[in-house]
Design an enzyme around this catalytic site. Sequence first.
Site, short mmCIF file in Angstrom:
data_model
loop_
_atom_site.label_atom_id
_atom_site.label_comp_id
_atom_site.label_asym_id
_atom_site.label_seq_id
_atom_site.Cartn_x
_atom_site.Cartn_y
_atom_site.Cartn_z
N ASP A 63 90.73 -62.06 2.28
CA ASP A 63 90.72 -63.46 2.67
C ASP A 63 91.88 -64.20 2.01
O ASP A 63 92.33 -63.81 0.94
CB ASP A 63 89.42 -64.14 2.21
CG ASP A 63 88.19 -63.41 2.69
OD1 ASP A 63 88.20 -62.98 3.86
OD2 ASP A 63 87.25 -63.23 1.90
N ASP A 69 90.04 -71.52 -5.40
CA ASP A 69 89.51 -70.17 -5.68
C ASP A 69 90.05 -69.71 -7.03
O ASP A 69 89.33 -69.18 -7.87
CB ASP A 69 90.00 -69.14 -4.65
CG ASP A 69 89.27 -69.17 -3.32
OD1 ASP A 69 88.05 -69.36 -3.33
OD2 ASP A 69 89.94 -68.98 -2.29
N GLU A 92 84.53 -61.50 -6.58
CA GLU A 92 85.04 -61.36 -5.21
C GLU A 92 86.58 -61.45 -5.20
O GLU A 92 87.23 -60.86 -4.34
CB GLU A 92 84.45 -62.48 -4.36
CG GLU A 92 84.86 -62.43 -2.92
CD GLU A 92 84.56 -63.73 -2.22
OE1 GLU A 92 83.45 -63.86 -1.72
OE2 GLU A 92 85.43 -64.61 -2.19
N GLU A 93 87.14 -62.16 -6.15
CA GLU A 93 88.59 -62.38 -6.16
C GLU A 93 89.38 -61.27 -6.85
O GLU A 93 90.61 -61.33 -6.87
CB GLU A 93 88.92 -63.72 -6.82
CG GLU A 93 88.40 -64.93 -6.07
CD GLU A 93 88.97 -65.05 -4.66
OE1 GLU A 93 90.05 -64.51 -4.38
OE2 GLU A 93 88.29 -65.66 -3.82
N ASP A 114 80.90 -64.79 -7.00
CA ASP A 114 81.84 -65.32 -6.02
C ASP A 114 82.25 -66.68 -6.57
O ASP A 114 81.44 -67.62 -6.55
CB ASP A 114 81.15 -65.44 -4.65
CG ASP A 114 82.05 -66.04 -3.57
OD1 ASP A 114 83.17 -66.47 -3.90
OD2 ASP A 114 81.61 -66.07 -2.41
N LEU A 116 84.17 -69.12 -5.66
CA LEU A 116 84.13 -70.25 -4.73
C LEU A 116 83.80 -69.71 -3.34
O LEU A 116 84.64 -69.08 -2.70
CB LEU A 116 85.47 -70.97 -4.74
CG LEU A 116 85.40 -72.45 -4.46
CD1 LEU A 116 84.52 -73.19 -5.45
CD2 LEU A 116 86.78 -73.06 -4.45
N ASP A 117 82.57 -69.94 -2.94
CA ASP A 117 82.14 -69.49 -1.61
C ASP A 117 82.38 -70.61 -0.62
O ASP A 117 82.11 -71.78 -0.91
CB ASP A 117 80.66 -69.13 -1.65
CG ASP A 117 80.16 -68.73 -0.28
OD1 ASP A 117 80.60 -67.70 0.23
OD2 ASP A 117 79.33 -69.48 0.29
N GLU A 280 77.49 -62.14 -2.64
CA GLU A 280 76.93 -63.12 -1.70
C GLU A 280 75.52 -62.72 -1.27
O GLU A 280 74.54 -63.38 -1.63
CB GLU A 280 77.86 -63.24 -0.48
CG GLU A 280 79.23 -63.78 -0.86
CD GLU A 280 80.28 -63.74 0.25
OE1 GLU A 280 81.11 -64.65 0.30
OE2 GLU A 280 80.29 -62.78 1.04
P1 AHG Z 1 84.44 -66.93 0.89
O1 AHG Z 1 84.89 -68.34 1.08
O2 AHG Z 1 83.87 -66.69 -0.48
O3 AHG Z 1 85.45 -65.90 1.29
O4 AHG Z 1 83.15 -66.68 1.84
C1 AHG Z 1 83.18 -67.05 3.18
C2 AHG Z 1 81.98 -66.47 3.86
C3 AHG Z 1 80.70 -67.27 3.72
O5 AHG Z 1 80.71 -68.34 2.88
C4 AHG Z 1 80.42 -67.77 5.11
O6 AHG Z 1 79.06 -67.73 5.38
C5 AHG Z 1 81.20 -66.86 5.99
O7 AHG Z 1 82.28 -66.41 5.24
C6 AHG Z 1 81.69 -67.58 7.21
O8 AHG Z 1 82.26 -66.66 8.04
P2 AHG Z 1 82.75 -67.01 9.54
O9 AHG Z 1 83.88 -67.96 9.39
O10 AHG Z 1 83.15 -65.66 10.07
O11 AHG Z 1 81.56 -67.58 10.26
MN MN Z 2 81.99 -66.09 -0.36
MN MN Z 3 84.87 -66.79 -2.43
#
Ligand code: AHG
Ligand code: MN
Ligand code: MN
Length: 335
Positions: A63, A69, A92-93, A114, A116-117, A280
Amino acid sequence: MRKLVNVQRYLLDTERQHPEASGDLTSLLWDLTLAFKLISAEVNKAGLVELYGEIGDENASGDQVTKLDMFAQDTIVRMMDHGGHLCCMASEEERELIAIPERYPKGKYVLSYDPLDGSSNIDANVSVGTIFAIHQRKSPDGTDGVLDDVLQPSRDLVAAGYVIYGSSTMLVLSTGETVDGFTLDPGVGEFLLSHPNIRIPKRGKIYSVNEGNSHFWKPEVGRYVDWVKSPAAGGYKSRYIGSMIADVHRTLLYGGIFLYPRTYRRDPVNGECKLRLLYEAGPMAYLVERAGGVATTGTTPIIDLEPTELHERCEVAIGSPDDVADYLAFIHGER
Ligand code: AHG
Ligand code: MN
Ligand code: MN
């Protein structure tokens, strides 16, 4: 009138109910709450100090990494690496295990998190959060932590929780018994018990899933979603924020179901899952189950999954027991 209890007092009271407790977990959680206050303060002023935006890197899960983050990641490491409570961490990072530096004592717990989710939403001021999970180590005390210390099922967690940086900052925590919520009073900088003993409703009226993926779901998932929004199901609403932390927090309080099923977009045979087990799905499953809900991949309770690698992902269906039961009936072709 409800008693005023801050998170420190709550943790001490919980510790007193366990005469065998050494106080180590309590003090680890105190340290963590300070990290959360620092992150909360930074999230709140992100627009002012130019902390919005991506830094142009990808994390271990592929990501885009945002400045916040990185801030959250660094704050947790700087707060937690020298307390003597942890033998290692996993984030996660970070691609690899985070070691405790040579000069600091090694403790008996492991922290997975995680930082920052939901961070892909942050520039639009959508709620984000931190998810954390604590296991007791398996390797010998006093030594450096190893991968096996982290790769444990969520059923064996000694504590887990999340902090949501939303319209207010809230910490939701379980140390194995109840699930309790604390709201940060920004005036005094204390997390005060505001939601004691959270119980998820037996059934809700909200389903939450990224329907933009619907062309790539297994047909059974599509059949469930078609049913749940049909008049036959009795008027479910759709809510999807795109921050797991915010979607699951709402599900915990209001009931309903949150789904992130496998999609067959890139790999038409095996498909791909989005949410990460250690940072998560696992901790959120642990919390929702402690609050009377259910969390499953569709075939296995999430808390029973034995992780085999740090950044493993899994399918997720989390929520009210009756709603998850309906979903499973569709998944298994019984409806
Ligand atoms: P993060 O920001 O820690 O990478 O997590 C993102 C995750 C989670 O928070 C969320 O439910 C999901 O990604 C959303 O995914 P889509 O955009 O594919 O729906
Ligand atoms: Mn996350
Ligand atoms: Mn995250």
